[in-house]
Design a protein around this motif. Structure first.
Motif, PDB file in Angstrom:
ATOM      1  N   GLU A 165       0.822  -1.219   0.000  1.00  0.00           N
ATOM      2  CA  GLU A 165       0.000   0.000   0.000  1.00  0.00           C
ATOM      3  C   GLU A 165       0.854   1.268   0.000  1.00  0.00           C
ATOM      4  OE1 GLU A 165      -3.089  -0.089  -0.556  1.00  0.00           O
ATOM      5  OE2 GLU A 165      -4.098  -1.744   0.476  1.00  0.00           O
ATOM      6  N   LEU A 166       2.127   1.140  -0.402  1.00  0.00           N
ATOM      7  CA  LEU A 166       3.018   2.307  -0.389  1.00  0.00           C
ATOM      8  C   LEU A 166       2.476   3.449  -1.247  1.00  0.00           C
ATOM      9  CD1 LEU A 166       6.474   0.521  -0.741  1.00  0.00           C
ATOM     10  CD2 LEU A 166       5.668   1.791   1.263  1.00  0.00           C
ATOM     11  N   SER A 167       1.823   3.118  -2.358  1.00  0.00           N
ATOM     12  CA  SER A 167       1.370   4.166  -3.282  1.00  0.00           C
ATOM     13  C   SER A 167       0.234   4.997  -2.686  1.00  0.00           C
ATOM     14  CB  SER A 167       0.925   3.552  -4.609  1.00  0.00           C
ATOM     15  OG  SER A 167      -0.209   2.733  -4.398  1.00  0.00           O
ATOM     16  N   ALA A 168      -0.353   4.542  -1.583  1.00  0.00           N
ATOM     17  CA  ALA A 168      -1.431   5.313  -0.945  1.00  0.00           C
ATOM     18  C   ALA A 168      -0.900   6.322   0.078  1.00  0.00           C
ATOM     19  CB  ALA A 168      -2.424   4.352  -0.272  1.00  0.00           C
ATOM     20  N   LEU A 169       0.415   6.300   0.339  1.00  0.00           N
ATOM     21  CA  LEU A 169       0.989   7.259   1.298  1.00  0.00           C
ATOM     22  C   LEU A 169       1.099   8.651   0.670  1.00  0.00           C
ATOM     23  CD1 LEU A 169       3.890   5.048   2.711  1.00  0.00           C
ATOM     24  CD2 LEU A 169       1.909   5.854   4.027  1.00  0.00           C
TER      25      LEU A 169
END
Lengths: 205, 205
Positions: free
Chosen positions: B118-122
């Motif tokens: 879920e890194l791209s949601a940070l």
């Protein structure tokens, strides 16, 4: 099977084109937002269709996920069987599987992420069907490792866990691969040939 | 740092408890539905709070993801540094990293999936901070591989790609691990010791 698909496209080109647009739009949104957060409206809009028109082709969002997952898994099974067919030598078979599998998961990383990370969103019947293809893929790889061990050219203490590690290493390429990264899919594939041979304790690595 | 956290918990136990409940609820929902499809109402309800009370502790859903991701990455960095500290021998260091890293990604597979997928949601600032911790983890592992190659006990043609493969193999355990599977986290950890040594071409594997 390819003949049947072509035949359908020829007689029903518009419908086939609409389906292809829907699948492409679904891949884009599932990859970016995840399956659960994607709406049928997102997909229909990106495919230049009304939500009602979407339902003509696919009864649900899950049906689109199933098509993407089924086609992705069938493609991987063909890839693995094609790699096994290049040589009778288990070391060449394994190196070719590792190469093509890693390269595929880099090149098609968006689809591969959906295929591997959204399994829990499939309906029970669809999950059963996909699980059967996954088992067939695993069985092909395991059989290559077994033949290598039986021939005395591989040396590995646990064939099942080694098979899992080989597949796992290839699948995870789809997570870390970046289009703007320094390593091309081809270079990754080539490197993963030797990694796979090391993992199985190959004498020719 | 642990002292500061304990002090805060002692003077503000209810608030600390509420924060812990929110983080646990967020882990549960992010793991099951993904970040984007989880609502603040989902998290607040599971933590037995109103959505308004949630905002007292965390200004946004993204803030919860950031806390989970930051704590998870810090834990992994400590794990890797602790493994390096067990011995001056690069082979022992690498085997210990692979063992603990794989076992951690099996035992804490729900959190590990969120942390890695879920890194791209940070937010951009939070992603920068997490990326710095990821680079520190990678640098620790790469340094072990470099020391092993320099000492002549590892043999690998590309240290950067080998480091990526070692981390990748461990991270992907969180994808395929099942609590009801046949392999325990301990057994996976033990097996991954030898896989890591094979990947780096260790003479002692």
């Amino acid at each position: 099977m390819p003949g049947a698909t072509r035949g359908r496209a020829n007689t029903d080109a518009d419908s086939g084109d609409a389906r292809a647009r829907l699948v492409a739009a679904a891949v884009e949104f599932f990859a970016r937002k995840g399956f659960h957060a994607t709406t049928t409206r997102d997909i229909a809009t990106a495919a230049r269709m009304s939500p009602a028109a979407l339902y003509v082709h696919h009864p649900s969002k899950e049906d689109l996920l199933y098509i993407i997952s089924r086609d992705g898994h069938r493609q991987t099974l063909r890839l693995v069987r094609g790699a096994v067919a290049v040589s009778p030598d288990p070391a060449v078979q394994l190196a070719t599987i590792a190469d093509r599998f890693a390269e595929h998961h880099a090149t098609h990383h968006e689809t591969a992420r959906i295929v591997n990370y959204e399994l829990s969103a499939l309906s029970p019947d669809h999950l059963d069907e996909i699980t059967a293809i996954r088992r067939a893929i695993e069985a092909e790889v395991r059989a290559v490792v077994e033949r290598g061990v039986a021939a005395g050219i591989f040396d590995t203490p646990d064939i099942a866990m080694t098979t899992m590690a080989l597949l796992s290493l290839g699948v995870d390429v789809s997570r870390w691969y970046r289009d703007d990264g320094t390593w091309t899919p081809e270079r990754i594939g080539t490197y993963y040939r030797s990694l796979a041979l090391r993992i199985v304790g190959s004498r020719v690595s």
